[in-house]
Design a protein around this motif. Structure first.
Motif, PDB file in Angstrom:
ATOM      1  N   LEU A  62      42.522  33.463  22.207  1.00 60.40           N
ATOM      2  CA  LEU A  62      43.108  33.968  23.455  1.00 60.40           C
ATOM      3  C   LEU A  62      44.508  33.398  23.640  1.00 60.40           C
ATOM      4  CD1 LEU A  62      43.019  35.311  26.250  1.00 60.40           C
ATOM      5  CD2 LEU A  62      41.925  33.258  27.119  1.00 60.40           C
ATOM      6  N   LEU A  80      55.817  40.942  33.076  1.00 59.39           N
ATOM      7  CA  LEU A  80      54.404  40.564  32.991  1.00 59.39           C
ATOM      8  C   LEU A  80      54.093  39.417  33.944  1.00 59.39           C
ATOM      9  CD1 LEU A  80      53.772  40.801  29.152  1.00 59.39           C
ATOM     10  CD2 LEU A  80      53.513  42.529  30.920  1.00 59.39           C
ATOM     11  N   GLY A  81      55.040  38.471  34.063  1.00 60.83           N
ATOM     12  CA  GLY A  81      54.807  37.338  34.941  1.00 60.83           C
ATOM     13  C   GLY A  81      54.565  37.779  36.368  1.00 60.83           C
ATOM     14  N   VAL A  82      55.406  38.695  36.848  1.00 62.93           N
ATOM     15  CA  VAL A  82      55.254  39.133  38.236  1.00 62.93           C
ATOM     16  C   VAL A  82      53.989  39.974  38.399  1.00 62.93           C
ATOM     17  CG1 VAL A  82      56.281  40.490  40.066  1.00 62.93           C
ATOM     18  CG2 VAL A  82      57.718  39.059  38.631  1.00 62.93           C
ATOM     19  N   PHE A  84      51.119  40.212  36.565  1.00 65.83           N
ATOM     20  CA  PHE A  84      49.768  39.786  36.251  1.00 65.83           C
ATOM     21  C   PHE A  84      49.425  38.383  36.708  1.00 65.83           C
ATOM     22  CE2 PHE A  84      50.478  43.078  32.893  1.00 65.83           C
ATOM     23  CZ  PHE A  84      49.736  44.025  33.564  1.00 65.83           C
ATOM     24  N   LEU A  85      50.320  37.756  37.482  1.00 63.46           N
ATOM     25  CA  LEU A  85      50.041  36.383  37.893  1.00 63.46           C
ATOM     26  C   LEU A  85      48.684  36.265  38.571  1.00 63.46           C
ATOM     27  CD1 LEU A  85      51.086  33.545  38.048  1.00 63.46           C
ATOM     28  CD2 LEU A  85      52.044  34.051  40.267  1.00 63.46           C
ATOM     29  N   LEU A  86      48.397  37.169  39.509  1.00 64.25           N
ATOM     30  CA  LEU A  86      47.162  37.017  40.278  1.00 64.25           C
ATOM     31  C   LEU A  86      45.913  37.293  39.442  1.00 64.25           C
ATOM     32  CD1 LEU A  86      46.280  36.119  43.017  1.00 64.25           C
ATOM     33  CD2 LEU A  86      46.232  38.491  43.739  1.00 64.25           C
ATOM     34  N   GLY A  89      45.627  34.651  36.783  1.00 69.28           N
ATOM     35  CA  GLY A  89      45.372  33.356  37.408  1.00 69.28           C
ATOM     36  C   GLY A  89      43.906  33.213  37.793  1.00 69.28           C
ATOM     37  N   LEU A  90      43.353  34.257  38.419  1.00 67.69           N
ATOM     38  CA  LEU A  90      41.931  34.226  38.773  1.00 67.69           C
ATOM     39  C   LEU A  90      41.064  34.123  37.527  1.00 67.69           C
ATOM     40  CD1 LEU A  90      41.704  36.899  41.602  1.00 67.69           C
ATOM     41  CD2 LEU A  90      41.615  34.416  41.796  1.00 67.69           C
ATOM     42  N   LEU A  92      41.811  32.730  34.818  1.00 65.58           N
ATOM     43  CA  LEU A  92      41.878  31.364  34.288  1.00 65.58           C
ATOM     44  C   LEU A  92      40.935  30.431  35.029  1.00 65.58           C
ATOM     45  CD1 LEU A  92      45.668  30.832  33.673  1.00 65.58           C
ATOM     46  CD2 LEU A  92      43.855  30.965  31.981  1.00 65.58           C
ATOM     47  N   VAL A  93      40.889  30.595  36.358  1.00 64.58           N
ATOM     48  CA  VAL A  93      39.980  29.742  37.127  1.00 64.58           C
ATOM     49  C   VAL A  93      38.550  29.961  36.636  1.00 64.58           C
ATOM     50  CG1 VAL A  93      39.005  29.318  39.396  1.00 64.58           C
ATOM     51  CG2 VAL A  93      41.449  29.692  39.152  1.00 64.58           C
ATOM     52  N   LEU A  95      37.572  31.191  33.781  1.00 65.91           N
ATOM     53  CA  LEU A  95      37.416  30.760  32.387  1.00 65.91           C
ATOM     54  C   LEU A  95      37.191  29.254  32.316  1.00 65.91           C
ATOM     55  CD1 LEU A  95      37.518  31.790  29.484  1.00 65.91           C
ATOM     56  CD2 LEU A  95      39.920  31.201  29.423  1.00 65.91           C
ATOM     57  N   THR A  96      37.941  28.531  33.147  1.00 76.43           N
ATOM     58  CA  THR A  96      37.773  27.079  33.155  1.00 76.43           C
ATOM     59  C   THR A  96      36.369  26.705  33.593  1.00 76.43           C
ATOM     60  OG1 THR A  96      40.060  26.944  33.791  1.00 76.43           O
ATOM     61  CG2 THR A  96      38.771  24.967  34.028  1.00 76.43           C
ATOM     62  N   THR A  99      33.914  27.612  30.690  1.00 74.70           N
ATOM     63  CA  THR A  99      33.984  26.733  29.525  1.00 74.70           C
ATOM     64  C   THR A  99      33.385  25.369  29.823  1.00 74.70           C
ATOM     65  OG1 THR A  99      36.043  27.794  28.925  1.00 74.70           O
ATOM     66  CG2 THR A  99      35.558  25.713  27.872  1.00 74.70           C
ATOM     67  N   TYR A 153      47.980  46.496  44.332  1.00 77.24           N
ATOM     68  CA  TYR A 153      46.604  45.999  44.259  1.00 77.24           C
ATOM     69  C   TYR A 153      45.626  46.946  44.935  1.00 77.24           C
ATOM     70  CZ  TYR A 153      48.141  41.635  42.291  1.00 77.24           C
ATOM     71  OH  TYR A 153      48.656  40.694  41.452  1.00 77.24           O
TER      72      TYR A 153
ATOM     73  N   ALA B  63      40.200  23.803  28.377  1.00 77.36           N
ATOM     74  CA  ALA B  63      40.260  24.719  29.511  1.00 77.36           C
ATOM     75  C   ALA B  63      41.563  24.528  30.280  1.00 77.36           C
ATOM     76  CB  ALA B  63      39.055  24.488  30.420  1.00 77.36           C
ATOM     77  N   LEU B  74      53.489  32.732  32.956  1.00 76.02           N
ATOM     78  CA  LEU B  74      53.514  33.557  34.171  1.00 76.02           C
ATOM     79  C   LEU B  74      54.446  33.001  35.238  1.00 76.02           C
ATOM     80  CD1 LEU B  74      49.721  34.416  34.490  1.00 76.02           C
ATOM     81  CD2 LEU B  74      51.557  35.883  33.672  1.00 76.02           C
ATOM     82  N   LEU B 401      47.401  30.728  44.564  1.00 81.15           N
ATOM     83  CA  LEU B 401      46.886  30.179  43.310  1.00 81.15           C
ATOM     84  C   LEU B 401      46.944  28.665  43.316  1.00 81.15           C
ATOM     85  CD1 LEU B 401      48.201  32.500  40.491  1.00 81.15           C
ATOM     86  CD2 LEU B 401      45.888  32.235  41.343  1.00 81.15           C
ATOM     87  N   LEU B 408      40.193  23.374  42.084  1.00 84.04           N
ATOM     88  CA  LEU B 408      39.500  23.352  40.798  1.00 84.04           C
ATOM     89  C   LEU B 408      39.693  22.008  40.096  1.00 84.04           C
ATOM     90  CD1 LEU B 408      38.007  25.180  38.698  1.00 84.04           C
ATOM     91  CD2 LEU B 408      40.235  25.598  37.701  1.00 84.04           C
TER      92      LEU B 408
END
Ligand code: HDD
Ligand code: HEM
Ligand code: HEM
Lengths: 340, 437
Positions: A62, A80-82, A84-86, A89-90, A92-93, A95-96, A99, A153, B63, B74, B401, B408
């Motif tokens: 990934l 892409l930064g603007v 897909f941030l949200l 970002g979600l 990633l939370v 995924l953490t 994992t 959105y 992670a 981003l 975020l 988190l």
């Protein structure tokens, strides 16, 4: 071939690898959760035995995809930064959480079940979030406001095509992982688990194909350029369908032990099926990265960086192939590991 | 604003786990190695127990690393546009280093019983190489932000990119070495802390005592060697600052006027009004010596630079914390090593008590060092090329975020310590010692 085409092909290849590995990873987590309730069913053991050594490698792919994207196509960064941030970002939370809980569940047996359920559920939400990016790149969900790109959105959340994409992602995940785990169980000499996963695969397979075709019909009007391109690449999608039929048929043939299911053949055909589908999808997506705002040519890096990256990628992969081979031998083939 | 806080806290979180992820494999290698030499099974048990802890930590490391990796892309689109054109190489190679680490980590963890001892040692060595490699490569990107090289800017466009020049930018070697040895130093002191803490307990058996003593000795000696290396190389890093980032060095020491025989200010607070460091102990000439190995070296002061390019002046404190802790740990471990190995005396309980603080202190030094390096570069993201404000995203969702991620991280800090404690309480050393006794 043009340099930018080579670069985007490398990128699609990484995406292909990640989508295969990720489907197995998230799917196996899900089956592990479902069958983990009754502690020692073979099905959950099989899922966990596959998952333990592999999730880390999957995760790195990934990151490899993200880094390769920004390295080869730096001028995509600002858009892409603007956009897909949200969602990312979600993701990633989640995924953490997934994992860490998955790994922790092995160390704290008393809370193991709870951690397993949480990681199983997040394992469905993550692919859903990731897949919801695809319709955005096809057009219709982005506005320009005083020089800024904005993701709509509201429209994304209420649009039918978003959910069709998500459904497709989840079906794929179930199909691939069930199929693969059936093979894995059969190599591990656990025929009852193999048959269980085979049944899931038999249901999930056709559903996935139907959802995939229906998804094409739900696309936004802005994405009609994409449908035109798809028509030009029908042979790729056709091959994909054909390979699916071969793979699906293999599920019904008898293997050496007299059980139904030539799983190894089925897996190979279906992996090829997705290969054809992904590259056909990728070529239909050209020349846009995000329609109509960004083409791959506009986002592409300079030639000297491109060649440096290309060489690094080739050397890196060459070093890794023997490592992957060893990995494969130890975890996916070694009888001592599989039959313990 | 939130973008900076979000990114800074993500890195600050990741670095705790990442530093240990770089350092612990070396401790495992040492234990495995000692086991091969001495045939003492205590070392085999030690290797296994460190590995178990490592496996828990590495999950969080990966992670959180995934988070910083993706967030970097981003949150700083302006920066990433530059990175992609000029310094993408180390980022990409880094991922291959991760892959090596991940593959051999799984092999070491899950196939250990099927490998010969030589192959086991081989795979953990590859894990260590992958970890150091990734640390050095990411540090390279950071070094390039400090001392950018390998391109020119003409009319706002990047031209004449030379990826190799960018890769081997002026501060690369000094910084990479500093990060590596300080990570080893931190892992050694964390191990020493754990062993010292166990040795403080009264009711442990003789065998446990001997086990923890062995751990303490290895980590103490390694800690001493690595803190010597860190200090020596820190000196080199400071000279690099003097040559390439004089503004940062001036801020680190609160030096306003350019001068030779410049004094080193220890402690205190930089005061902008009076242009001095208040409440500090000053060592005359020491800064000049640090910067150029000669007392008459001329060191540039802040007044040479426009005021809107000054970094925040509190970086002085961050710098002091890092150097102070480094010096303290160096002296203390040297004292203990002399006490034990030269004078051949037994440790006293207060010595263990002092040593338990070593691990946390080393981690604080790591955090202070990174914060100093990143904040000391302000207001630039890429020194003299791109300001932080040009680099940031203008998405509206960063604040949301930030709170999500902050929650988190805090939760994960608690959960990891809970899991570690739970696991090692359930599986005390005694159990391992008896199992094969
Ligand atoms: C255990 C941790 C530790 C210890 C004891 C030290 N350092 Fe350090 N230092 C780091 C951990 C660290 C670090 C966290 O690894 C940094 C942050 C950025 C970097 O490249 O390394 C760093 C950065 C850093 C910088 C800034 C480099 C830059 O901005 O590019 C200087 C000048 C020094 N160090 C100098 C020293 C000196 C003179 C020390 C004397 C003993 C010292 N450090 C001890
Ligand atoms: C000097 C500071 C850093 C050190 C020493 C460090 C080291 C590490 C280590 C040891 C890991 C675990 C690797 C594994 O087992 O796969 C890791 C993970 C990771 N780090 Fe860091 N890191 C640092 C800073 C950063 C920064 C600034 C970024 C982002 C730009 C980053 C990106 C990552 C990523 C993406 C991963 C996850 C890779 C994976 O999926 O395995 N790291 N880091
Ligand atoms: C791992 C330990 C690190 C810590 C604790 C850390 C801490 C911080 C902090 C606190 C800031 C905010 C500075 C401010 O706005 O005043 C920051 C900014 C930043 N750092 Fe680091 N940093 C670390 C390593 C790195 C590395 C290895 C890289 C490069 C790959 C990096 C890249 C950045 C970038 C791009 C910014 C934002 C732009 C800027 O403010 O200059 N950091 N970091």
């Amino acid at each position: 071939m043009e340099a930018s085409i080579i670069a985007i092909t490398i990128l699609w290849s990484f995406l292909y690898i990640y989508s295969m590995l990720g489907s197995l990873d998230f799917g196996a987590g899900f089956w592990g959760m479902i069958y983990g309730k009754k502690n020692n069913t073979g099905a959950s053991l099989i899922a966990n035995r596959f998952l333990s050594p592999t999730w880390e490698v999957t995760n790195v792919f990934l990151v490899l995809f993200v880094v390769a994207l920004y390295s080869f196509f730096p001028f995509a960064a600002s858009m892409l930064g603007v956009l897909f941030l949200l969602p990312i970002g979600l993701g990633l939370v989640l995924l953490t959480i997934r994992t860490t809980f998955m790994v922790f569940s092995h160390s704290v047996k008393r809370y193991g079940r709870l951690l397993q359920v949480i990681s199983g559920i997040t394992g469905i939400l993550i692919p859903a979030l990731l897949v919801s990016i695809l319709p955005v790149t096809l057009g219709g969900f982005i506005t320009m406001e005083n020089g800024h790109h904005e993701l709509l959105y509201g429209k994304l959340l209420t649009s039918f095509t978003t959910y069709a994409h998500i459904l497709f992602g989840i079906c794929t995940q179930f199909f691939l992982s069930a199929l693969f785990l059936a093979d894995y169980a059969s190599v591990s000499k656990d025929p009852s688990a193999a048959q269980l996963y085979r049944k899931h695969a038999i249901v999930a397979g056709p559903v996935t194909i139907v959802v995939a075709v229906l998804t094409l019909f739900t696309l936004e009007p802005e994405a009609s350029w994409f449908l035109t391109n798809v028509e030009n690449h029908l042979y790729g999608f056709g091959m994909s369908l054909l390979l699916f039929l071969f793979g699906y048929a293999a599920l019904f043939l008898k293997n050496r032990d007299g059980q139904r299911g030539l799983f190894r053949y089925a897996v190979v055909f279906v992996v090829l099926q997705y290969g054809f589908a992904i590259y056909a999808y990728g070529s239909s997506h050209l020349p846009y990265m995000v329609y109509p705002h960004l083409t791959i040519e506009e986002a592409f890096t300079n030639p000297s960086m491109f060649y440096a990256l290309l060489i690094a990628t080739i050397i890196g992969m060459a070093i890794l192939v023997p490592a992957f081979y060893l990995f494969w031998k130890l975890f996916l083939k070694d009888r001592r590991y599989l039959e313990q | 604003m939130y973008a900076r806080v979000l990114f800074g806290s993500s890195l600050g979180f990741h670095i705790i786990y990442a530093t240990l992820g770089v350092g612990l494999p070396l401790m495992i290698i040492l234990s495995e190695f000692m086991h091969i030499i001495t045939k003492d099974r205590h070392y085999a048990i030690m290797a296994r127990r460190i590995t178990k802890g490592f496996a828990i930590l590495i999950a969080v490391s990966i992670a959180s690393g995934t988070i910083v990796g993706v967030l970097l892309s981003l949150l700083w689109p302006g920066f990433m546009e530059m990175v992609g054109q000029i310094i993408a190489l180390p980022f990409l190679i880094e991922i291959f280093a991760f892959l090596i680490e991940a593959v051999f980590m799984s092999i070491y963890l899950y196939a250990a019983d099927r490998l010969s001892p030589a192959m086991r040692l081989g795979s953990i060595i590859l894990v260590a190489i992958g970890a150091v490699g990734s640390a050095i490569l990411i540090t390279d990107a950071h070094a390039w932000m400090n001392t950018p090289d390998g391109f020119r800017i003409v009319n706002g466009e990047v031209v004449d990119v030379d990826p190799l020049d960018a890769f081997f930018n002026p501060s690369f070697f000094a910084t990479a070495l500093h990060v590596t040895v300080s990570a080893y130093m931190t892992a050694a002191f964390v191990m020493a802390s754990v062993a010292a803490f166990k040795l403080l307990k009264r009711n442990i058996t003789k065998e446990e005592r001997s086990y923890h003593m062995k751990g303490l000795k290895i980590s103490l000696v390694l800690g001493l060697l690595m803190s010597l290396a860190t200090a020596a190389n820190g000196h080199e890093t400071a000279q690099m600052l003097h040559e390439y980032m004089p503004r940062k060095l001036a801020a680190a020491e609160g030096l306003f006027e350019t001068q030779s025989y410049a004094p080193l200010a220890i402690g205190g607070f930089t005061d902008e009004e009076s242009e001095s460091v208040k409440f500090a102990i000053e060592i005359p000439g020491a800064l000049s010596f640090l910067a150029g190995d000669r007392f008459d070296t001329e060191v540039l002061g802040l007044n040479e630079f426009p005021k809107d390019e000054w970094p925040p002046l509190f970086v002085h404190t961050l710098f002091n914390v890092m150097v102070g802790i480094g010096t303290l740990l160096l002296l203390y471990s040297a004292f203990l090593v002399i006490w034990k190995f030269v004078l051949k005396k037994e440790f006293k309980p207060w010595m263990f008590a002092g040593l338990t603080a070593g691990g946390p202190l080393a981690i604080i030094a790591i955090e202070a060092g990174w914060c100093f390096s990143c904040i000391g570069r302000q207001p630039w993201t890429i020194t003299d090329v791109m300001r932080t404000t040009e680099a940031a995203t203008d998405s509206d969702y960063v604040g949301l975020l930030f709170f999500l991620f902050a929650g988190l991280y805090i939760a994960l800090l608690f959960i990891t310590s809970f899991v570690m404690r739970y696991y090692f309480k359930r599986n005390p050393v005694m159990k391992d010692l008896q199992l094969e006794g």
